[in-house]
Design a protein around this motif. Structure first.
Motif, PDB file in Angstrom:
ATOM      1  N   PRO A 310     -39.446 -28.849   6.319  1.00  0.00           N
ATOM      2  CA  PRO A 310     -37.992 -28.913   6.546  1.00  0.00           C
ATOM      3  C   PRO A 310     -37.590 -28.042   7.731  1.00  0.00           C
ATOM      4  O   PRO A 310     -38.317 -27.107   8.090  1.00  0.00           O
ATOM      5  CB  PRO A 310     -37.396 -28.339   5.249  1.00  0.00           C
ATOM      6  N   ALA A 311     -36.424 -28.340   8.318  1.00  0.00           N
ATOM      7  CA  ALA A 311     -35.907 -27.504   9.403  1.00  0.00           C
ATOM      8  C   ALA A 311     -35.699 -26.091   8.862  1.00  0.00           C
ATOM      9  O   ALA A 311     -35.096 -25.917   7.805  1.00  0.00           O
ATOM     10  CB  ALA A 311     -34.608 -28.076   9.921  1.00  0.00           C
ATOM     11  N   PRO A 312     -36.234 -25.079   9.562  1.00  0.00           N
ATOM     12  CA  PRO A 312     -36.251 -23.744   8.964  1.00  0.00           C
ATOM     13  C   PRO A 312     -34.927 -22.973   8.982  1.00  0.00           C
ATOM     14  O   PRO A 312     -34.789 -22.031   8.222  1.00  0.00           O
ATOM     15  CB  PRO A 312     -37.307 -23.005   9.783  1.00  0.00           C
ATOM     16  N   LEU A 313     -33.977 -23.347   9.811  1.00  0.00           N
ATOM     17  CA  LEU A 313     -32.729 -22.565   9.862  1.00  0.00           C
ATOM     18  C   LEU A 313     -31.527 -23.481   9.666  1.00  0.00           C
ATOM     19  O   LEU A 313     -31.557 -24.631  10.085  1.00  0.00           O
ATOM     20  CB  LEU A 313     -32.581 -21.874  11.220  1.00  0.00           C
ATOM     21  N   ALA A 314     -30.467 -22.934   9.074  1.00  0.00           N
ATOM     22  CA  ALA A 314     -29.252 -23.725   8.861  1.00  0.00           C
ATOM     23  C   ALA A 314     -28.293 -23.498  10.030  1.00  0.00           C
ATOM     24  O   ALA A 314     -28.071 -22.364  10.444  1.00  0.00           O
ATOM     25  CB  ALA A 314     -28.595 -23.309   7.551  1.00  0.00           C
ATOM     26  N   LEU A 315     -27.726 -24.596  10.533  1.00  0.00           N
ATOM     27  CA  LEU A 315     -26.782 -24.483  11.655  1.00  0.00           C
ATOM     28  C   LEU A 315     -25.581 -23.608  11.305  1.00  0.00           C
ATOM     29  O   LEU A 315     -25.044 -22.899  12.151  1.00  0.00           O
ATOM     30  CB  LEU A 315     -26.269 -25.871  12.031  1.00  0.00           C
ATOM     31  N   GLY A 316     -25.177 -23.665  10.036  1.00  0.00           N
ATOM     32  CA  GLY A 316     -24.015 -22.881   9.595  1.00  0.00           C
ATOM     33  C   GLY A 316     -24.221 -21.393   9.831  1.00  0.00           C
ATOM     34  O   GLY A 316     -23.264 -20.659  10.115  1.00  0.00           O
ATOM     35  N   ASP A 317     -25.463 -20.908   9.731  1.00  0.00           N
ATOM     36  CA  ASP A 317     -25.734 -19.487   9.989  1.00  0.00           C
ATOM     37  C   ASP A 317     -25.485 -19.154  11.459  1.00  0.00           C
ATOM     38  O   ASP A 317     -25.008 -18.064  11.784  1.00  0.00           O
ATOM     39  CB  ASP A 317     -27.180 -19.137   9.607  1.00  0.00           C
ATOM     40  N   ALA A 318     -25.830 -20.081  12.335  1.00  0.00           N
ATOM     41  CA  ALA A 318     -25.599 -19.859  13.775  1.00  0.00           C
ATOM     42  C   ALA A 318     -24.098 -19.803  14.060  1.00  0.00           C
ATOM     43  O   ALA A 318     -23.630 -19.009  14.890  1.00  0.00           O
ATOM     44  CB  ALA A 318     -26.269 -20.958  14.587  1.00  0.00           C
ATOM     45  N   THR A 319     -23.331 -20.631  13.356  1.00  0.00           N
ATOM     46  CA  THR A 319     -21.872 -20.611  13.532  1.00  0.00           C
ATOM     47  C   THR A 319     -21.309 -19.268  13.067  1.00  0.00           C
ATOM     48  O   THR A 319     -20.455 -18.669  13.747  1.00  0.00           O
ATOM     49  CB  THR A 319     -21.223 -21.769  12.735  1.00  0.00           C
TER      50      THR A 319
END
Ligand code: NAD
Length: 340
Positions: A310-319
Motif C-alpha cells: 500500500p502507499a506508505p503515507l497519507a496525503l492528509g498528513d501532508a496537508t
C-alpha cells in the motif's frame, strides 16, 4: 502496466535534490526504469541525457502526454508542486512529490480532491524521515509503549551555514524556514504523537548571518511552539547557520521515559580523544544524513505503484503539515500566537 513489469519513471526538476533522486531511480531502485527527465534548464537536461540516456523535455506537459511513462517524480520548486501533481494525476500517472506538498493548505486540499477521483494512482509526499531506520525504530518503540504515553516532542532541523546563501534566493518559492525545514519536524511530531490535530502555534526567529532574508520576511534561525488537541506539545528549532554540520535531531518525551534520535550529528562511530578533547565528525548535509532513507522512500513509492504494497503515507498528513507551517509563518510575521 507495461509488459516488463518495471515502473517507467519521468523526473521533473534536476536541481540539488532532483539529481540525487534521478541517480537513485536510475541505478539503485529495483523494478523501475528512469526513462525521461524534465527541466527548463538546458544544461540540466544535457546532464540527464548523458548520465542516464533518458528522453529530455523542457516542459512537464510533454512528459505527461508520453504513454510510456507510468509515474512522475516531482522535485521542482515547492510553489509548483500542487498544480504539477494535479496535472500528472489527470494525465493518468502515479505521482511522487517532494515535501512540502504545497505552500498553502488550500492547494494541498485541491491535490487531495483530485487524488480521490483517481484512487488507482499512488500519490506520495516525500517526508523522508519516515523512512530513516532510527526514526522508524523510535516510532515502533513508541507504538510498543516503551516510553508510556508520548506527550512532548522537541525536534530540530539545522543546516551547516551556506555562505553562498542558496536558501536566500530560494526563500520566495520555499515558503521560508518553517515551511522548508520545520515541516519535516512537524510531520515527525504528529507521527510520533499519534497524528493529533494542531490548535495553536507561536513562532519567533532571528537573522544571525543572512540579512538578505529580511526582504522576504524570513529568518535564518526560527523557533516554534505547537499546541495539539489533547494536550501534546511540540517545540521546534530550525537553523541555516550551524558551524559544525547538518544536525537533525528529535526527542520524544513520554509518561514512562523518552527517546532521542540523531543528537550530536555523528557522521560515523569514530570518537577521537586527544589533547584537544573528545570529538566526532558531523554529517555535512541532509543527503549524507538521510541518503539511505531517500533510497528506502523511493523503493516504497515504486513498490506501491507496482501494487506490491500500500502507499506508505497519507496525503492528509501532508496537508496538516503545510497548515501548521503556514500558521507558523503567519505567527512569525504577526508576533502573536496564531490559530491553525
Ligand atoms: N526531502 C528533503 O529533505 C528535501 C531536501 C531538499 C529539497 N527538498 C524539496 O525538493 C524540491 C526541490 O528542491 P531543490 O533544493 O532540489 O531545488 P533546486 O532549485 O535546486 O531545483 C529545482 C529544480 O526544478 C527545476 N524546475 C524549475 N521550474 C520547473 C518547471 N516548471 N518544470 C520542471 N522543472 C522545473 C529547476 O530547473 C531545478 O532543476 C523542493 O520542494 C524542496 O522543498 C526536499
Amino acid at each position: 502496466m507495461n509488459p516488463s513489469a518495471k515502473l517507467r519513471v519521468g523526473i521533473a526538476g534536476l536541481g540539488r535534490l532532483g539529481k540525487r533522486h534521478a541517480s537513485q531511480l536510475a541505478w539503485r531502485i529495483r523494478d523501475c526504469e528512469l526513462v525521461a527527465a524534465c527541466s527548463p534548464v538546458p544544461e540540466e537536461l544535457d546532464w540527464a541525457r548523458q548520465e542516464f540516456g533518458v528522453r529530455g523535455h523542457a516542459e512537464l506537459e510533454a512528459m505527461l502526454v508520453d504513454p510510456d511513462i507510468d509515474a512522475i517524480v516531482l522535485v521542482t520548486p515547492t510553489s509548483l508542486h500542487a498544480d504539477q501533481a494535479i496535472a500528472a494525476l489527470q494525465a493518468g500517472k502515479h505521482v511522487f512529490v517532494e515535501k512540502p506538498l504545497a505552500l498553502e493548505a488550500s492547494d494541498c486540499e485541491r491535490v487531495e480532491a483530485v487524488a480521490r477521483r483517481h484512487p488507482a494512482q499512488v500519490v506520495m509526499v516525500g517526508f523522508v524521515r519516515r523512512f530513516d531506520a532510527s526514526y522508524r525504530q523510535a516510532h515502533a518503540d513508541i507504538l510498543a509503549g516503551r516510553i508510556g504515553r508520548p506527550f512532548m516532542v522537541r525536534s530540530q532541523t539545522c543546516d551547516l551555514n551556506d555562505e553562498q546563501g542558496f536558501f536566500v534566493r530560494f526563500s520566495p518559492t520555499s515558503g521560508g524556514i518553517f515551511m522548508d525545514c520545520s515541516v519535516h519536524d512537524i510531520d515527525l511530531a504528529r507521527w510520533m504523537l499519534g497524528s493529533p490535530r494542531a490548535l495553536r502555534v507561536f513562532a519567533s526567529g532571528t537573522i544571525a548571518l543572512h540579512p538578505g532574508l529580511a526582504e522576504f520576511g524570513d529568518v535564518d534561525n526560527g523557533m516554534a511552539l505547537v499546541e495539539f488537541e489533547g494536550g501534546a506539545r511540540a517545540v521546534l528549532y530550525a537553523s541555516r547557520t550551524q558551524a559544525h554540520g547538518h544536525e537533525t535531531s528529535t526527542e520524544v518525551i513520554g509518561t514512562a521515559g523518552s527517546l532521542s534520535i540523531g543528537a550530536g550529528a555523528a557522521r560515523d562511530r569514530i570518537v577521537t580523544r586527544d589533547s584537544h578533547g573528545v570529538r566526532h565528525a558531523a554529517t555535512a548535509d541532509f543527503f549524507e544524513r538521510f541518503g539511505d532513507a531517500f533510497q528506502r522512500e523511493m523503493a516504497a513509492f515504486v513498490a506501491a505503484c507496482l501494487g506490491h504494497q500500500p502507499a506508505p503515507l497519507a496525503l492528509g498528513d501532508a496537508t496538516q503539515a503545510t497548515r501548521i507551517a503556514q500558521a507558523l509563518a503567519r505567527s512569525l510575521r504577526s508576533g502573536q500566537p496564531e490559530p491553525v
